[in-house]
Write an enzyme that holds these catalytic residues in place. Structure first.
Site, PDB file in Angstrom:
ATOM      1  N   TYR A   1      98.545  62.507 -19.690  1.00 46.62           N
ATOM      2  CA  TYR A   1      98.445  63.552 -20.707  1.00 46.62           C
ATOM      3  C   TYR A   1      97.169  64.357 -20.535  1.00 46.62           C
ATOM      4  O   TYR A   1      96.173  63.880 -19.986  1.00 46.62           O
ATOM      5  CB  TYR A   1      98.523  62.983 -22.130  1.00 46.62           C
ATOM      6  CG  TYR A   1      97.312  62.218 -22.622  1.00 46.62           C
ATOM      7  CD1 TYR A   1      96.285  62.867 -23.322  1.00 46.62           C
ATOM      8  CD2 TYR A   1      97.197  60.844 -22.431  1.00 46.62           C
ATOM      9  CE1 TYR A   1      95.189  62.162 -23.808  1.00 46.62           C
ATOM     10  CE2 TYR A   1      96.113  60.138 -22.917  1.00 46.62           C
ATOM     11  CZ  TYR A   1      95.109  60.800 -23.598  1.00 46.62           C
ATOM     12  OH  TYR A   1      94.027  60.098 -24.077  1.00 46.62           O
ATOM     13  N   CYS A   2      97.236  65.625 -20.976  1.00 48.19           N
ATOM     14  CA  CYS A   2      96.040  66.466 -21.110  1.00 48.19           C
ATOM     15  C   CYS A   2      96.011  66.943 -22.561  1.00 48.19           C
ATOM     16  O   CYS A   2      96.556  66.269 -23.439  1.00 48.19           O
ATOM     17  CB  CYS A   2      96.050  67.617 -20.101  1.00 48.19           C
ATOM     18  SG  CYS A   2      97.417  68.787 -20.304  1.00 48.19           S
ATOM     19  N   PHE A   3      95.382  68.074 -22.846  1.00 49.60           N
ATOM     20  CA  PHE A   3      95.240  68.445 -24.252  1.00 49.60           C
ATOM     21  C   PHE A   3      96.564  68.893 -24.872  1.00 49.60           C
ATOM     22  O   PHE A   3      96.951  68.432 -25.950  1.00 49.60           O
ATOM     23  CB  PHE A   3      94.187  69.543 -24.423  1.00 49.60           C
ATOM     24  CG  PHE A   3      93.939  69.894 -25.865  1.00 49.60           C
ATOM     25  CD1 PHE A   3      93.416  68.953 -26.741  1.00 49.60           C
ATOM     26  CD2 PHE A   3      94.262  71.148 -26.362  1.00 49.60           C
ATOM     27  CE1 PHE A   3      93.206  69.250 -28.082  1.00 49.60           C
ATOM     28  CE2 PHE A   3      94.056  71.462 -27.695  1.00 49.60           C
ATOM     29  CZ  PHE A   3      93.530  70.516 -28.551  1.00 49.60           C
TER      30      PHE A   3
END
Length: 388
Positions: A97-99
């Site tokens: 995941y990222c933001f």
């Protein structure tokens, strides 16, 4: 094998299974708050992220992506890819995941796929998952029953919760906060950030809801703040409106309990025991020295905690308890004696903790469903479970 990405409907399963997560955001983002089970293996470090962000604002998305690829190429790309591969090799169920589930996690996913490893990402990223966890706390507070264990300091509330784990689902807020909930309650580990505390709380509630759909969850009575972190408003208000079980023990029993937790089970008690069992080995002497240093640091910590509440104690009582604490420290150093700590503990309970606690109960107008000793409360809870 194709691994479909994770949408919001699958987040409960992801968190309750303790799924390993790779957070590819920059370290500055990670330390502010992350999802439980995460390791930070960023695709862009703090400086690179700042440069890409500036380029995005000034020149647009295409230029920002191009700059990112220019900076993370060659050996830099290989090093980061290898970190991800090494982690996934040890944790094959890993999710990325990222933001927002955007370019950073998508590019990471593609680079891994090019290397022969196909892993899913969280759609909507950290932002989506964070909102899901906040909503989890609110929904639990609306729909699930709590039993709140209250009682004056030292009455054994935490021990009671541990003893009834086989009968009831329990939530240990102090363990999540890494703090015992008092002026003297800091633990050896640093407290989590507020966001990390809330996220861990939410995951614990998800697991409790999954495993104990109808059973009330037993929780220790806490003020809203536990050290530097605080309970979300919905959960705290739910605690305040829940059934109360009041654990009531005599003062001497409570002093003994506090003495056990804050003296005997700490470097102070460990150092006393090591010095009592003196051996002629140099290694034993070194161990004793280390323990004694840790014990003295703990006495210093208690003195600082006492200083922090000096105004609430009042000048005369503060000086009295401070002198008792110093006397206990001297007895430890000069005579390897620790029982004298009970003097300052007993006064601190009478002068500070009991008035604070009783004042809080009076303001809340608490009407407990049961009041009695710790053992009586345990018996009541077990009988209640049998007749539920």
């Amino acid at each position: 094998m194709n691994n479909p990405n994770i949408d919001s409907d699958e987040l409960t399963a992801l968190f309750t299974a303790d799924t390993p997560l790779i957070d590819v955001r920059a370290p500055l983002e990670f330390i502010l708050g992350s999802l439980p089970g995460s390791v930070n293996l960023p695709i862009l470090n703090n400086e690179e992220r700042a440069l890409v962000g500036t380029t995005y604002k000034q020149q647009g998305s295409e230029a920002a992506v191009m700059l990112g690829h220019e900076m993370i190429s060659g050996q830099a790309k290989q090093d980061r890819l290898q970190q991800w591969l090494d982690f996934i090799r040890q944790h094959p169920r890993t999710v990325l995941y990222c933001f927002r589930g955007g370019k950073r996690s998508q590019i990471t996913q593609q680079w891994l796929k090019d290397a022969g490893v196909d892993r899913p990402l969280i759609i909507g990223g950290y932002k989506q998952a964070r909102q899901f966890l906040i909503n989890t706390i609110d929904r639990f507070s609306e729909n699930h029953t709590l039993l709140v264990i209250t009682g004056p300091t030292g009455s054994g509330k935490t021990q009671l919760i541990q003893e009834i784990r086989n009968s009831y689902p329990v939530l240990d807020i102090e363990a999540l906060a890494r703090h015992r909930g008092s002026a003297f309650g800091g633990m050896s580990l640093p407290q989590p950030t507020q966001i990390d505390f809330e996220n861990q709380l939410a995951v614990n509630l998800l697991k409790l809801k999954q495993n104990y759909l109808f059973d009330p969850v037993v929780v220790e009575d806490e003020s809203r703040h536990t050290g530097r972190v605080y309970l979300p408003a919905s959960f705290f208000e739910h605690m305040r409106s829940s059934e109360i079980i009041w654990v009531d023990e005599p003062l001497n029993t409570r002093v003994d309990n506090i003495f056990g937790d804050y003296i005997v089970a700490t470097p102070i008690g460990q150092a006393q025991q090591a010095r009592r069992n003196t051996q002629p080995l140099s290694s034993a002497t070194e161990i004793q020295e280390i323990l004694c240093q840790q014990a003295l640091l703990l006495f210093d910590k208690y003195a600082s905690a006492l200083q922090a509440i000096s105004k609430k104690l009042g000048g005369v009582r503060f000086q009295e308890v401070s002198q008792d604490l110093e006397n206990a420290r001297s007895s430890f150093v000069n005579r390897n004696e620790i029982q004298s700590n009970k003097t300052w503990i007993e006064k601190l309970v009478r002068y500070y903790y009991d008035p604070l606690y009783l004042g809080s109960l009076q303001r809340r107008q608490v009407n407990p469903c049961f009041k009695g000793s710790r053992q009586a409360a345990i018996d009541y809870l077990r009988a209640r479970k049998q007749h539920a």
